[in-house]
Design a protein around this motif. Structure first.
Motif, short mmCIF file in Angstrom:
data_model
loop_
_atom_site.label_atom_id
_atom_site.label_comp_id
_atom_site.label_asym_id
_atom_site.label_seq_id
_atom_site.Cartn_x
_atom_site.Cartn_y
_atom_site.Cartn_z
N ASP A 1 -10.35 83.01 57.95
CA ASP A 1 -11.79 82.80 57.85
C ASP A 1 -12.35 82.69 59.26
O ASP A 1 -12.53 83.70 59.92
CB ASP A 1 -12.08 81.56 57.01
N THR A 2 -12.57 81.51 59.75
CA THR A 2 -13.15 81.35 61.08
C THR A 2 -12.17 80.62 61.99
O THR A 2 -11.16 80.09 61.54
CB THR A 2 -14.46 80.53 61.02
N THR B 1 -8.36 80.45 54.18
CA THR B 1 -8.66 80.30 52.76
C THR B 1 -7.46 80.75 51.95
O THR B 1 -6.91 81.83 52.19
CB THR B 1 -9.90 81.12 52.36
N SER C 1 -10.30 78.40 45.21
CA SER C 1 -10.11 78.56 46.65
C SER C 1 -9.81 77.20 47.29
O SER C 1 -10.47 76.22 46.99
CB SER C 1 -11.35 79.15 47.30
N THR D 1 -9.43 75.47 51.10
CA THR D 1 -9.68 75.64 52.53
C THR D 1 -8.64 74.85 53.30
O THR D 1 -8.49 73.64 53.09
CB THR D 1 -11.10 75.16 52.90
#
Length: 146
Positions: A49-50, A69, A134, A136
């Motif tokens: 993701d980031t 994720t 999902s 994280t």
């Protein structure tokens, strides 16, 4: 170290989690949704993701904080209630595994499942119905300046 190592470490930890080990109807992979059409009952697919890169004040190091994720797919065979219970169990198993192994097998300084959410209770892939959740995962690695 690099993001690919952290992702590989996360996938390795999930593959060692109850329900995703070799020889059963579950799997864990990075980036590859094709496993969903290969007859699995559950799949954990890890996606990048980031990330955020920061300089640490002490010791001339930097830290990269990755947000990854894990999409948890659980086949529900038209029984969403049973699939929801299964998703709760498998998500809990993954959370516990990462809590017990926060370095992801040595690929990260620290990792934790920071949040989760139900994405879809009836995602159809081919002719197979999946429930999707999902998770994280936030993983940090420390880098020494060269």
């Amino acid at each position: 170290m690099a993001r690919q190592n952290v992702i590989a470490g996360l996938v390795g930890q999930i593959q060692a989690t109850n329900g995703f080990e070799a020889g059963n109807k579950g799997t864990a992979v990075a980036y590859d949704h094709r496993v969903l059409v290969q007859g699995v009952d559950r799949a954990a697919i890890v996606l990048a993701d980031t990330f955020e890169h920061n300089r640490m004040v002490i010791g001339g190091k930097t830290e990269i904080a990755y947000v990854l994720t894990v999409h948890l797919f659980v086949r529900h065979n038209n029984d969403v209630v049973a699939a929801r219970g299964d998703a709760d169990l498998y998500a809990s198993n993954i959370i516990q595994r990462i809590n017990d192994n926060p370095t992801l097998g040595g690929s990260a300084y620290d990792a934790i499942v920071s949040e989760g959410r139900v994405e879809d209770e009836d995602m159809k892939i081919g002719s197979v119905h999946f429930l999707v959740e999902s998770l994280t995962v936030r993983a940090r690695e420390h880098l020494t300046n060269a």
